[in-house]
Design a protein around this motif. Sequence first.
Motif, PDB file in Angstrom:
ATOM      1  N   HIS A  87       0.757  -1.211   0.067  1.00 17.07           N
ATOM      2  CA  HIS A  87       0.153   0.160  -0.041  1.00 17.07           C
ATOM      3  C   HIS A  87       0.839   1.289   0.169  1.00 17.07           C
ATOM      4  CE1 HIS A  87      -3.833  -2.052   1.810  1.00 17.07           C
ATOM      5  NE2 HIS A  87      -3.358  -2.627   0.651  1.00 17.07           N
ATOM      6  N   GLN A  88       1.430   1.532  -1.200  1.00  9.73           N
ATOM      7  CA  GLN A  88       2.356   2.678  -1.260  1.00  9.73           C
ATOM      8  C   GLN A  88       1.674   4.085  -1.461  1.00  9.73           C
ATOM      9  OE1 GLN A  88       5.285   1.843  -4.436  1.00  9.73           O
ATOM     10  NE2 GLN A  88       5.940  -0.075  -3.339  1.00  9.73           N
ATOM     11  N   ALA A  89       0.443   4.014  -1.616  1.00 10.26           N
ATOM     12  CA  ALA A  89      -0.201   5.429  -1.844  1.00 10.26           C
ATOM     13  C   ALA A  89      -1.670   5.202  -1.679  1.00 10.26           C
ATOM     14  CB  ALA A  89      -0.047   5.769  -3.286  1.00 10.26           C
ATOM     15  N   GLY A  90      -2.379   6.116  -1.139  1.00  4.42           N
ATOM     16  CA  GLY A  90      -3.640   6.404  -0.845  1.00  4.42           C
ATOM     17  C   GLY A  90      -4.068   5.662   0.539  1.00  4.42           C
ATOM     18  N   VAL A 158       5.253   5.534  -8.281  1.00  2.11           N
ATOM     19  CA  VAL A 158       6.523   5.709  -9.014  1.00  2.11           C
ATOM     20  C   VAL A 158       6.779   7.113  -9.005  1.00  2.11           C
ATOM     21  CG1 VAL A 158       7.836   5.295 -11.137  1.00  2.11           C
ATOM     22  CG2 VAL A 158       6.034   3.462 -10.199  1.00  2.11           C
ATOM     23  N   GLU A 159       8.136   7.630  -8.527  1.00  5.84           N
ATOM     24  CA  GLU A 159       8.462   9.011  -8.351  1.00  5.84           C
ATOM     25  C   GLU A 159       7.299   9.828  -7.878  1.00  5.84           C
ATOM     26  OE1 GLU A 159       9.801   9.799 -12.456  1.00  5.84           O
ATOM     27  OE2 GLU A 159      11.621   8.565 -12.263  1.00  5.84           O
ATOM     28  N   ASP A 160       6.576   9.520  -7.177  1.00  6.57           N
ATOM     29  CA  ASP A 160       5.721  10.346  -6.338  1.00  6.57           C
ATOM     30  C   ASP A 160       4.494  11.092  -7.411  1.00  6.57           C
ATOM     31  OD1 ASP A 160       6.947  10.124  -3.958  1.00  6.57           O
ATOM     32  OD2 ASP A 160       7.855  12.162  -3.969  1.00  6.57           O
ATOM     33  N   ARG A 161       4.464  10.043  -8.278  1.00  2.09           N
ATOM     34  CA  ARG A 161       3.617  10.818  -9.569  1.00  2.09           C
ATOM     35  C   ARG A 161       2.727   9.801 -10.214  1.00  2.09           C
ATOM     36  NH1 ARG A 161       5.173  14.445 -14.742  1.00  2.09           N
ATOM     37  NH2 ARG A 161       2.900  14.263 -15.923  1.00  2.09           N
ATOM     38  N   LEU A 162       3.283   8.450 -10.570  1.00  3.10           N
ATOM     39  CA  LEU A 162       2.451   7.531 -11.154  1.00  3.10           C
ATOM     40  C   LEU A 162       1.904   6.486  -9.932  1.00  3.10           C
ATOM     41  CD1 LEU A 162       4.526   7.246 -14.503  1.00  3.10           C
ATOM     42  CD2 LEU A 162       2.407   8.538 -14.154  1.00  3.10           C
ATOM     43  N   THR A 250       5.461  -0.351 -11.143  1.00  2.00           N
ATOM     44  CA  THR A 250       6.062  -0.470 -10.192  1.00  2.00           C
ATOM     45  C   THR A 250       7.484   0.306 -10.019  1.00  2.00           C
ATOM     46  OG1 THR A 250       7.295  -2.642 -10.321  1.00  2.00           O
ATOM     47  CG2 THR A 250       5.033  -2.565  -9.870  1.00  2.00           C
ATOM     48  N   GLN A 251       8.140   0.539  -8.931  1.00  5.75           N
ATOM     49  CA  GLN A 251       9.332   0.970  -8.992  1.00  5.75           C
ATOM     50  C   GLN A 251      10.496   0.502 -10.111  1.00  5.75           C
ATOM     51  OE1 GLN A 251       7.711   0.504  -6.260  1.00  5.75           O
ATOM     52  NE2 GLN A 251       7.453   2.467  -5.367  1.00  5.75           N
ATOM     53  N   ASP A 252      10.432  -0.804 -10.198  1.00  4.56           N
ATOM     54  CA  ASP A 252      11.441  -1.586 -10.943  1.00  4.56           C
ATOM     55  C   ASP A 252      10.855  -2.437 -12.287  1.00  4.56           C
ATOM     56  OD1 ASP A 252      13.505  -0.873  -9.030  1.00  4.56           O
ATOM     57  OD2 ASP A 252      12.643  -2.461  -7.899  1.00  4.56           O
ATOM     58  N   HIS A 253       9.581  -2.598 -12.186  1.00  3.42           N
ATOM     59  CA  HIS A 253       9.114  -3.269 -13.270  1.00  3.42           C
ATOM     60  C   HIS A 253       7.831  -2.665 -13.950  1.00  3.42           C
ATOM     61  CE1 HIS A 253      11.257  -6.139 -10.675  1.00  3.42           C
ATOM     62  NE2 HIS A 253      11.818  -6.887 -12.080  1.00  3.42           N
ATOM     63  N   MET A 280      12.437  -2.685 -21.219  1.00  4.13           N
ATOM     64  CA  MET A 280      11.199  -2.036 -22.135  1.00  4.13           C
ATOM     65  C   MET A 280      11.626  -0.763 -22.606  1.00  4.13           C
ATOM     66  SD  MET A 280       8.637  -3.630 -21.115  1.00  4.13           S
ATOM     67  CE  MET A 280       7.275  -2.538 -21.425  1.00  4.13           C
ATOM     68  N   GLU A 281      12.895  -0.548 -22.981  1.00  2.00           N
ATOM     69  CA  GLU A 281      13.540   0.598 -23.632  1.00  2.00           C
ATOM     70  C   GLU A 281      12.811   0.550 -25.349  1.00  2.00           C
ATOM     71  OE1 GLU A 281      17.609   1.421 -23.431  1.00  2.00           O
ATOM     72  OE2 GLU A 281      17.605   1.330 -21.431  1.00  2.00           O
ATOM     73  N   GLY A 282      12.271   1.679 -25.508  1.00  2.00           N
ATOM     74  CA  GLY A 282      11.824   1.700 -27.024  1.00  2.00           C
ATOM     75  C   GLY A 282      10.340   1.202 -26.977  1.00  2.00           C
ATOM     76  N   ILE A 283       9.895   0.586 -25.939  1.00  2.00           N
ATOM     77  CA  ILE A 283       8.658  -0.028 -25.900  1.00  2.00           C
ATOM     78  C   ILE A 283       7.533   0.968 -25.234  1.00  2.00           C
ATOM     79  CG2 ILE A 283       7.060  -1.932 -25.399  1.00  2.00           C
ATOM     80  CD1 ILE A 283       9.633  -3.746 -25.507  1.00  2.00           C
ATOM     81  N   ILE A 284       7.959   1.483 -24.106  1.00  2.00           N
ATOM     82  CA  ILE A 284       7.174   2.231 -23.493  1.00  2.00           C
ATOM     83  C   ILE A 284       7.800   3.483 -23.213  1.00  2.00           C
ATOM     84  CG2 ILE A 284       5.869   0.353 -22.324  1.00  2.00           C
ATOM     85  CD1 ILE A 284       7.253   1.130 -19.744  1.00  2.00           C
ATOM     86  N   ASP A 285       7.129   4.616 -23.136  1.00  2.00           N
ATOM     87  CA  ASP A 285       7.693   6.124 -22.688  1.00  2.00           C
ATOM     88  C   ASP A 285       6.783   6.702 -21.613  1.00  2.00           C
ATOM     89  OD1 ASP A 285       8.842   8.561 -22.804  1.00  2.00           O
ATOM     90  OD2 ASP A 285       7.775   9.147 -24.713  1.00  2.00           O
ATOM     91  N   LEU A 286       7.333   6.728 -20.667  1.00  2.00           N
ATOM     92  CA  LEU A 286       6.405   7.118 -19.163  1.00  2.00           C
ATOM     93  C   LEU A 286       6.389   8.543 -19.264  1.00  2.00           C
ATOM     94  CD1 LEU A 286       7.759   4.676 -16.363  1.00  2.00           C
ATOM     95  CD2 LEU A 286       5.554   4.620 -18.095  1.00  2.00           C
ATOM     96  N   PRO A 287       5.315   9.161 -18.685  1.00  2.00           N
ATOM     97  CA  PRO A 287       4.959  10.802 -18.555  1.00  2.00           C
ATOM     98  C   PRO A 287       6.222  11.368 -17.790  1.00  2.00           C
ATOM     99  CG  PRO A 287       3.188   9.542 -18.060  1.00  2.00           C
ATOM    100  CD  PRO A 287       4.051   8.404 -18.161  1.00  2.00           C
ATOM    101  N   GLY A 288       6.745  12.259 -18.366  1.00  2.00           N
ATOM    102  CA  GLY A 288       7.865  13.113 -17.809  1.00  2.00           C
ATOM    103  C   GLY A 288       7.315  14.267 -17.080  1.00  2.00           C
ATOM    104  N   PRO A 289       8.396  14.954 -16.550  1.00  2.00           N
ATOM    105  CA  PRO A 289       8.053  16.188 -15.570  1.00  2.00           C
ATOM    106  C   PRO A 289       7.433  17.334 -16.519  1.00  2.00           C
ATOM    107  CG  PRO A 289      10.498  16.005 -16.036  1.00  2.00           C
ATOM    108  CD  PRO A 289       9.839  14.748 -16.484  1.00  2.00           C
ATOM    109  N   ASP A 290       7.610  17.285 -17.575  1.00  2.00           N
ATOM    110  CA  ASP A 290       7.015  18.343 -18.302  1.00  2.00           C
ATOM    111  C   ASP A 290       5.501  18.161 -18.812  1.00  2.00           C
ATOM    112  OD1 ASP A 290       9.313  19.610 -18.346  1.00  2.00           O
ATOM    113  OD2 ASP A 290      10.150  18.575 -20.053  1.00  2.00           O
ATOM    114  N   SER A 291       4.845  16.906 -18.643  1.00  2.00           N
ATOM    115  CA  SER A 291       3.476  16.717 -18.762  1.00  2.00           C
ATOM    116  C   SER A 291       2.817  17.891 -18.336  1.00  2.00           C
ATOM    117  CB  SER A 291       3.291  15.458 -18.526  1.00  2.00           C
ATOM    118  OG  SER A 291       4.201  14.505 -19.285  1.00  2.00           O
TER     119      SER A 291
END
Length: 540
Positions: A87-90, A158-162, A250-253, A280-291
């Motif tokens: 239970h990492q959030a909520g 993940v990163e206090d955001r996702l 998750t943090q690592d996966h 997962m490089e080149g497969i997913i692109d997670l939202p960055g800080p500029d979103s």
Amino acid sequence: MSRMKRFLTSDPPDPFEPRVTGWIWRLVETYRAILVLMILVSLAGCSVVGIVPAVPVEGISTGPGQDIPADESGRYKYLEQSNTQTHQAGTVESVIEYGENSVLGVHYPVFGKEAIDSVTREFVEDIISGFMSEVEDFTAEHADLRAELNVDYETWLVEDRLVSIKFIILVNMPGYAHPEVTVETFVYDLETVQPVFLEDILVEGSLPKLAQLARDDLASNPDYAGYVDLDLFTTGTEPVYDNYRRFLLTQDHFTLLFQKYQVFPGAVGTPSVAIPYGRMEGIIDLPGPDSQAPQDPPNAMDYPRREPPPDIDGNCGPGSAGGHGIGEEAVRQIDPDKPMVALTFDDGPLSSTTGSILDTLKEHDSVATFFVIGNRAHHNAELLKRMVSEGHEIGNHSFNHKRLTTLSPEELQYQIERTQIAVKTVTGVEPLIMRPTYGSYNNQLEQNAGMPMIMWSVDTRDWESRDVESIIQQVMDHVQDGDIILMHDIYVPTAEAVKAVVPELISRGFQLVTVSELLAAKGISLEAGKVYRNGGNLQY
């Protein structure tokens, strides 16, 4: 609720929420308890039995659905608390109910962000409502043989955001060989307060790569080695979005989850694959800080009224009945001089059945109209997007299937407009037609619907028979040019019947079109508040 005991529980805030300590915290907790008790007292017919804390059960594992007898007070401790570890959030909220024939313990997270929390609560309410409907006619022979619903969850941050939420939903009934267990996932960006779907983070064209990674990891697991040659594994891991819409960050996966029976026999349970981000490089692109956060959606009560769909000229493409569709626009030709019918499906979408119906329609280059329930839109987003991209029409069937003729004008508008927002948020397309729930309408609904109301001329009664042959017969024995055919895309027999109905209709010379296409081709202009039953019969 006179026969049901209800408990509400809440955990202290998690590490990511502001803390209140000392006597102030105790005062806040006391006030919260008093407030909940006041709410419970106000519920007519309910017995107030207190606030149940999350109590550990010593000496036994507290996994859901275990055959553990009730304690002396008739309570199941494992049911009254969340038993998961992550239970990492909520903050956890719970609904606990004890009835003569059923018990339920439902636990879910809240984040203090209404846009997210409202979707979660609606999801939970939908599960509870479905369970209560299922056990409505069930009678328990003994208190320890009651039907059980147990919903638990885990969260990752993940990163206090996702934030990712995994729900584990268990239903157990006397007579079941094993409890029914399903999983669902939600991912949110806490900064933009928006859902994150696979399409949002998947690099264009990389779905086959993701599918191959999943297949490789599943095949390399010795627990699954004996099943990877089955057709179930092949179809369940095909590179289509619906197979991979359940995921966690998750943090690592990057973790993929599969439903029971999706890729392996039921004995395997609900498999999952945790893929390190390095692969997962080149497969997913997670939202960055500029979103950037998008603009707030319009308030339901201020949502603009819809205009009826324009007349068609025979050239129809994806989303033609409700705005521009998603993806490439293909053009279909409709011959107004040839017979045509409109297949319509109510009460979905549902992942286990709607996808199969879409597959059949796509195979035969045909389209249909889906009258959807608004509170199903979020967790079936990929199905709705697929409907639009493949040229189907989406209609409004209320937000949670209330009987619209019994509602106040404000409640009625909420049911309609909330669904408009839910569908448009997911697809970019706003429904332009609606179907009244239960096929029931009155003057108030006609005056306030704001859209044409679509009924039907052929009723398959699939909700009653749940029989493939009966559904097929109801269609083929009664179908005529211009008919609007009623079905429900939430029943497996209906999905199976569609596999026979669609090619048979085509072989008889019928074109399968959307409702709006059908009526326009028959020269009927749609007007808000009017009732339409088929291509030749307009009832005011």
